[in-house]
Design a protein around this motif. Structure first.
Motif, PDB file in Angstrom:
ATOM      1  N   SER A 146     -25.702  14.812  47.256  1.00 33.51           N
ATOM      2  CA  SER A 146     -26.614  15.000  48.396  1.00 33.51           C
ATOM      3  C   SER A 146     -27.466  13.751  48.567  1.00 33.51           C
ATOM      4  CB  SER A 146     -27.531  16.204  48.153  1.00 33.51           C
ATOM      5  OG  SER A 146     -26.781  17.362  47.901  1.00 33.51           O
ATOM      6  N   ASP A 147     -27.949  13.246  47.430  1.00 34.90           N
ATOM      7  CA  ASP A 147     -28.799  12.058  47.440  1.00 34.90           C
ATOM      8  C   ASP A 147     -28.017  10.850  47.991  1.00 34.90           C
ATOM      9  OD1 ASP A 147     -31.243  10.806  46.764  1.00 34.90           O
ATOM     10  OD2 ASP A 147     -30.238   9.851  45.068  1.00 34.90           O
ATOM     11  N   ALA A 148     -26.747  10.721  47.595  1.00 32.22           N
ATOM     12  CA  ALA A 148     -25.927   9.583  48.057  1.00 32.22           C
ATOM     13  C   ALA A 148     -25.772   9.623  49.578  1.00 32.22           C
ATOM     14  CB  ALA A 148     -24.564   9.621  47.368  1.00 32.22           C
ATOM     15  N   ILE A 149     -25.621  10.800  50.166  1.00 31.20           N
ATOM     16  CA  ILE A 149     -25.487  10.906  51.635  1.00 31.20           C
ATOM     17  C   ILE A 149     -26.815  10.543  52.300  1.00 31.20           C
ATOM     18  CG2 ILE A 149     -24.987  12.441  53.574  1.00 31.20           C
ATOM     19  CD1 ILE A 149     -23.300  14.146  51.660  1.00 31.20           C
ATOM     20  N   ARG A 150     -27.925  11.000  51.692  1.00 27.54           N
ATOM     21  CA  ARG A 150     -29.243  10.733  52.297  1.00 27.54           C
ATOM     22  C   ARG A 150     -29.551   9.239  52.369  1.00 27.54           C
ATOM     23  NH1 ARG A 150     -30.845  15.720  49.692  1.00 27.54           N
ATOM     24  NH2 ARG A 150     -31.425  14.600  47.818  1.00 27.54           N
ATOM     25  N   ARG A 151     -28.863   8.439  51.543  1.00 21.43           N
ATOM     26  CA  ARG A 151     -29.113   6.992  51.551  1.00 21.43           C
ATOM     27  C   ARG A 151     -28.356   6.258  52.664  1.00 21.43           C
ATOM     28  NH1 ARG A 151     -31.449   5.396  46.266  1.00 21.43           N
ATOM     29  NH2 ARG A 151     -31.961   7.394  45.360  1.00 21.43           N
ATOM     30  N   ILE A 152     -27.480   6.960  53.411  1.00 19.06           N
ATOM     31  CA  ILE A 152     -26.724   6.319  54.502  1.00 19.06           C
ATOM     32  C   ILE A 152     -27.653   6.132  55.711  1.00 19.06           C
ATOM     33  CG2 ILE A 152     -24.811   6.647  56.138  1.00 19.06           C
ATOM     34  CD1 ILE A 152     -23.364   8.233  53.937  1.00 19.06           C
ATOM     35  N   ALA A 153     -27.565   4.959  56.351  1.00 19.54           N
ATOM     36  CA  ALA A 153     -28.415   4.683  57.518  1.00 19.54           C
ATOM     37  C   ALA A 153     -28.135   5.720  58.601  1.00 19.54           C
ATOM     38  CB  ALA A 153     -28.122   3.276  58.031  1.00 19.54           C
ATOM     39  N   GLU A 206     -18.020  19.699  50.613  1.00 21.41           N
ATOM     40  CA  GLU A 206     -18.503  20.106  51.932  1.00 21.41           C
ATOM     41  C   GLU A 206     -19.919  19.567  52.109  1.00 21.41           C
ATOM     42  OE1 GLU A 206     -18.815  24.376  52.440  1.00 21.41           O
ATOM     43  OE2 GLU A 206     -18.301  24.181  54.574  1.00 21.41           O
ATOM     44  N   CYS A 207     -20.135  18.866  53.240  1.00 20.19           N
ATOM     45  CA  CYS A 207     -21.425  18.191  53.445  1.00 20.19           C
ATOM     46  C   CYS A 207     -22.105  18.746  54.690  1.00 20.19           C
ATOM     47  CB  CYS A 207     -21.211  16.691  53.656  1.00 20.19           C
ATOM     48  SG  CYS A 207     -20.062  15.960  52.484  1.00 20.19           S
ATOM     49  N   PHE A 208     -23.383  19.059  54.566  1.00 19.02           N
ATOM     50  CA  PHE A 208     -24.200  19.482  55.709  1.00 19.02           C
ATOM     51  C   PHE A 208     -25.219  18.374  55.942  1.00 19.02           C
ATOM     52  CE2 PHE A 208     -22.378  23.201  53.818  1.00 19.02           C
ATOM     53  CZ  PHE A 208     -21.950  23.939  54.915  1.00 19.02           C
ATOM     54  N   VAL A 209     -25.110  17.742  57.122  1.00 24.04           N
ATOM     55  CA  VAL A 209     -25.865  16.500  57.345  1.00 24.04           C
ATOM     56  C   VAL A 209     -26.733  16.624  58.599  1.00 24.04           C
ATOM     57  CG1 VAL A 209     -25.648  13.996  57.659  1.00 24.04           C
ATOM     58  CG2 VAL A 209     -23.920  15.235  56.333  1.00 24.04           C
ATOM     59  N   HIS A 257     -20.236  18.654  58.170  1.00 23.63           N
ATOM     60  CA  HIS A 257     -20.798  19.426  59.287  1.00 23.63           C
ATOM     61  C   HIS A 257     -22.131  18.779  59.658  1.00 23.63           C
ATOM     62  CE1 HIS A 257     -18.110  22.756  58.099  1.00 23.63           C
ATOM     63  NE2 HIS A 257     -18.535  22.573  56.874  1.00 23.63           N
ATOM     64  N   PHE A 258     -22.319  18.504  60.937  1.00 23.07           N
ATOM     65  CA  PHE A 258     -23.627  18.012  61.374  1.00 23.07           C
ATOM     66  C   PHE A 258     -24.450  19.218  61.836  1.00 23.07           C
ATOM     67  CE2 PHE A 258     -20.940  14.255  61.654  1.00 23.07           C
ATOM     68  CZ  PHE A 258     -21.718  13.379  60.916  1.00 23.07           C
ATOM     69  N   VAL A 259     -25.640  19.381  61.257  1.00 24.03           N
ATOM     70  CA  VAL A 259     -26.475  20.555  61.556  1.00 24.03           C
ATOM     71  C   VAL A 259     -27.898  20.087  61.863  1.00 24.03           C
ATOM     72  CG1 VAL A 259     -25.135  22.114  60.065  1.00 24.03           C
ATOM     73  CG2 VAL A 259     -27.072  20.863  59.091  1.00 24.03           C
ATOM     74  N   SER A 260     -28.700  21.007  62.413  1.00 24.36           N
ATOM     75  CA  SER A 260     -30.119  20.668  62.667  1.00 24.36           C
ATOM     76  C   SER A 260     -30.900  20.831  61.366  1.00 24.36           C
ATOM     77  CB  SER A 260     -30.696  21.611  63.735  1.00 24.36           C
ATOM     78  OG  SER A 260     -30.727  22.919  63.197  1.00 24.36           O
ATOM     79  N   GLN A 261     -32.089  20.220  61.326  1.00 31.56           N
ATOM     80  CA  GLN A 261     -32.946  20.353  60.129  1.00 31.56           C
ATOM     81  C   GLN A 261     -33.299  21.828  59.893  1.00 31.56           C
ATOM     82  OE1 GLN A 261     -34.267  17.457  58.128  1.00 31.56           O
ATOM     83  NE2 GLN A 261     -34.323  19.217  56.780  1.00 31.56           N
ATOM     84  N   GLU A 262     -33.534  22.566  61.006  1.00 31.08           N
ATOM     85  CA  GLU A 262     -33.915  23.981  60.880  1.00 31.08           C
ATOM     86  C   GLU A 262     -32.783  24.770  60.213  1.00 31.08           C
ATOM     87  OE1 GLU A 262     -34.182  22.194  63.781  1.00 31.08           O
ATOM     88  OE2 GLU A 262     -36.331  21.896  63.441  1.00 31.08           O
ATOM     89  N   GLU A 263     -31.532  24.472  60.653  1.00 36.08           N
ATOM     90  CA  GLU A 263     -30.390  25.194  60.090  1.00 36.08           C
ATOM     91  C   GLU A 263     -30.214  24.849  58.606  1.00 36.08           C
ATOM     92  OE1 GLU A 263     -26.770  24.560  62.304  1.00 36.08           O
ATOM     93  OE2 GLU A 263     -25.664  25.997  61.063  1.00 36.08           O
TER      94      GLU A 263
END
Ligand SMILES: NC(=O)c1ccc[n+]([C@@H]2O[C@H](COP(=O)([O-])OP(=O)(O)OC[C@H]3O[C@@H](n4cnc5c(N)ncnc54)[C@H](OP(=O)(O)O)[C@@H]3O)[C@@H](O)[C@H]2O)c1
Length: 331
Positions: A162-169, A205-208, A238-244
């Motif tokens: 999760s952390d590795a994905i969060r580091r992507i611009a 599975e990634c929720f971004v 999967h691209f999702v909203s922050q709320e989701e």
């Protein structure tokens, strides 16, 4: 009558919060203080009832018997581990498997010179799962050892991925769930001893959540091609909203299996399976670290010094029970 183990927590995030809760379940443990790089933040956290000090307050730290280091493995522990091992017995959950030996050696050198005990890489993986791998290997010589994570229908959250994905611009937030592939587990359980590569055993599975205007196609490609992390696996983004994300994917559930499979004698099937289910990965890690704090104090009382892995510590040292109770109730 228990011999009280005085504990300091160093670093206060998910695992640090888990340690506070774990200590309450162990009548011989007493939390004396928390040291943090952000003490103002920690003082305001609900559930914090002990004094909180800056991370370099060694005078307060030394009132404890054992410091439980709850900082991040990637950047914090390689610096904090050797720093604190000079002053106090430590427990950490350092989780970079490929760098575990150099980390152990660095801690062993410092703790050996200082006369302290440092229990390193104490969690569930590395940690109790590592112990099962050693046991399976020793008890079934020649066995193959398999590890599966995320067995249940929702998989398990991987903090590192999760952390590795969060580091992507362009990424605002992300959570990554690991899923074991059921057919691979069945094949191992049947004793077939299959040759399995990483991608045959798990998918990801990634929720971004992306920032406004971010290029989702480029982010998806970058995730899927990230070597070591995602490239060997089937990966679904999967691209999702922050709320989701916050509403549906905020828990810390994780689980896993270690299976040792081989034969005894002239070819009789031998299989050892060890399964863990954790609704809270950080609380589970904390419980394991707290039991090892008891062991660290016992080792220190015997004038042992240096670094110890989970392989080196007798199970009886983890337990609150006396030797007599262990033999009569658990043997
Ligand atoms: N071996 C295993 O089985 C296992 C399993 C799970 C986790 N782990 C390890 O445990 C480590 C810690 O995990 P974690 O989930 O507790 O990480 P985390 O929540 O990100 O916390 C790590 C550190 O970041 C700082 N921090 C936390 N929240 C903050 C905030 N809101 N603002 C500023 N700083 C903050 C804290 O240090 P300060 O208080 O000093 O600021 C904390 O100690 C992981 O890196 C992983 O390696 C191991």
């Amino acid at each position: 009558m228990h011999n009280t183990v005085k504990i300091a927590i160093i670093g206060y995030g998910n695992v640090g919060r888990g340690v506070v809760k774990a200590l309450k379940r162990n009548p011989d443990m007493e939390l004396v203080c928390i040291l943090s790089r952000s003490p103002a933040r920690v003082k305001n956290e609900p559930g914090v009832t002990v004094p909180v000090f800056a991370e370099d307050n060694l005078n307060e730290l030394k009132k404890a018997d054992v410091a439980i280091l709850c900082s991040g493995s990637k950047d914090d522990l390689p610096v904090q581990g050797p720093f604190y091992a000079k002053h106090i017995n430590t427990i950490d959950s350092y989780d970079n498997h490929s760098n575990a030996l150099p980390y152990f050696k660095a801690m062993d050198e410092v703790a050996g010179k200082a006369g302290t005990v440092s229990c390193v890489s104490i969690g569930w993986d590395p940690g109790t799962f590592s112990l099962q791998r050693v046991l399976s290997n020793a008890l079934i010589p020649g066995s193959k050892i398999y590890g599966f994570h995320g067995i249940g229908p929702d998989g398990g959250i991987s903090m590192g991925h999760s952390d590795a994905i969060r580091r992507i611009a362009g990424v605002q937030d992300a959570r990554q769930y690991t899923h074991a592939i059921p057919g691979a587990i069945e094949s191992v359980r049947s004793g077939e001893n299959p040759e399995l590569k990483s991608g045959d055993m798990h998918w990801r599975e990634c929720f971004v959540v992306v920032k406004e205007g971010a290029d989702t196609g480029a982010i998806e490609r970058e995730i899927k091609n990230m070597s070591g992390y995602f490239a060997p696996y089937k990966t679904v983004v999967h691209f999702v909203s922050q709320e989701e994300l916050d509403a549906k994917y905020s828990g810390f559930h994780h689980d896993g299996l270690v299976i040792g499979s081989g034969t005894t004698g002239e070819g009789n099937l031998a299989l050892i399976e060890y399964r863990n289910i954790w609704d809270s990965n950080p609380e589970a890690t904390a419980n394991i670290m707290v039991a090892h704090a008891r062991a660290a104090k016992r080792l220190a009382n015997e004038n042992r010094r240096g670094a110890f892995t989970i392989f080196d510590i007798p199970p009886a040292y983890l337990s609150l029970h006396s030797r007599e109770e262990l033999i009569s109730k658990f043997l």
